[in-house]
Design an enzyme around this catalytic site. Sequence first.
Site, mmCIF file in Angstrom:
data_model
loop_
_atom_site.group_PDB
_atom_site.id
_atom_site.type_symbol
_atom_site.label_atom_id
_atom_site.label_comp_id
_atom_site.label_asym_id
_atom_site.label_seq_id
_atom_site.Cartn_x
_atom_site.Cartn_y
_atom_site.Cartn_z
ATOM 1 N N ASP A 77 41.343 56.047 18.222
ATOM 2 C CA ASP A 77 40.744 54.916 17.509
ATOM 3 C C ASP A 77 41.523 53.636 17.809
ATOM 4 O O ASP A 77 42.748 53.589 17.686
ATOM 5 C CB ASP A 77 40.757 55.200 16.006
ATOM 6 N N CYS A 78 40.789 52.591 18.194
ATOM 7 C CA CYS A 78 41.430 51.341 18.608
ATOM 8 C C CYS A 78 41.340 50.245 17.551
ATOM 9 O O CYS A 78 41.940 49.181 17.711
ATOM 10 C CB CYS A 78 40.815 50.841 19.910
ATOM 11 N N THR A 79 40.584 50.467 16.475
ATOM 12 C CA THR A 79 40.273 49.379 15.550
ATOM 13 C C THR A 79 41.508 48.798 14.877
ATOM 14 O O THR A 79 41.531 47.611 14.536
ATOM 15 C CB THR A 79 39.285 49.848 14.473
#
Length: 500
Positions: A77-79
Amino acid sequence: MREIIVDSFAGGGGASTGMELALGYSPDIAINHDPEAIAMHKANHPETEHYCEDVWDVDPVKATRGRPVGLAWFSPDCTHHSKARGGKPREKKIRGLAWVVIRWAIAVQPRVIILENVEEFQDWGPLDEEGQPIPGEKGRTFESFVECLRQLGYVVEWRELVACDYGAPTSRKRLCMEMRRDGKPIVWPEPTHGAPDSLEVQAGKRKPWRTAAEIIDWSLPCPSIFDSDKEIERNYGLKVKRPLADSTQRRIAHGLVKFGFDNPNPFIVTVNHSGDGFRGQGIDQPLGTVTSKNGYGLVLPFLTKYHGEIKGQEARGQTLDSPLLTLDTSNRFGLVTANIIKFRGTNIGQSVNEPLHTITAGGNHHGLVYAFLVEYYGASIGQSLNSPLHTIPTHDRFGLVIVHLHGQPYVVVDIGFRMLTPGELYAAQGFPSTYIIDGYRANGRPVQKHQQVAKCGNSVSPQMARAMVQASVPELCVGSGRALSLERYKPAAGQMEFSL
């Protein structure tokens, strides 16, 4: 024993599709906690063994069952790393998902590991008590992550790659890390596409970037922004939100100013960002990053040549064009289109791709823009000449806009607007046209359109993944001694096609 392929954080299948395009078969194992993502992945990669679980709950030793791992792909996950999050607090748990790579490296020692994330992943560091990155500690955790891999015997390198350089019509940029422990050198994929005016393209060494115009389905209606939602449903059978939000109208207006006064082509507008300023692009560039929310709209301005009855009235006009920007997890682009018509004769209009005809205005919105005023203060987009002048400040802040097109008088007679469809967004991301994005079920329920968009925004561009895999493990790829390949993403004569 054949080496197996693992796709962790598999999502809807972008990296897996890239692997299949390179290898000729789907990954052996795919892991994701999201039921909707796993449902889409199963629909497109039925041969894969799926784990709908938290990545930390999957035991690498049990999952691989003694089989050697040739390639393990991770897209955590990059958020909570991305600058797109702005000043919102970050969560340590989500930022730390990449540590699962170390678990797999210790447990089953994949020969090659690839990690894909946003560029800001390089800045990974500790957070303060309010969940904000500590400026002086920027990149410290990333350095520790890299050092752990090196201590485990891996050579580690990373680069920023842009999907449009490898054949996808999106300018999505991502950090790609490669780690390998087999003694072979790390090889990075050479770009196959480039800017149309670059020396490589001019010399025929690379193809020009694919553009947003390629992925738009021009057969779909683009209803007027001036029609009501009931009129649009009655005339087109579509359920849309009308009137548009004030902020969306302001963004379209800014786009018309930027793209509409010299160029008769449609353009893309981004409608889900903060602020009223224009964010968007022409359609002759790769599409921007797709996000998990529907935020790309297509705008089509309709122009008409103006012949007023009052002596001295002048011509006005505009044009539109540019490539689509990077896709992220929300659909934030809208399409605005235009037809060109003139105020004389009987012709109702012409395509924006044809030379200008001598034609007359048709439709209910002709003469919407002849000349207008713009204000250089506040958030206003301007005003018509037919209304009282807005409040006059102490400084000179009003400007007169008169639209000209090739020296002829034109006015805007209509503006069409619609959001890009999931199919268009997946095409922009680089997915094959045969990729299944609807018609499947998760937890017994059909997957909704907004979920389809989210899976696209969270996905890896298949074209970039394909290039990475071909460069990293060419010995496993089609063409390197492999006799049989499943050509799922090639137009087939029957339901399924094999080739030797």
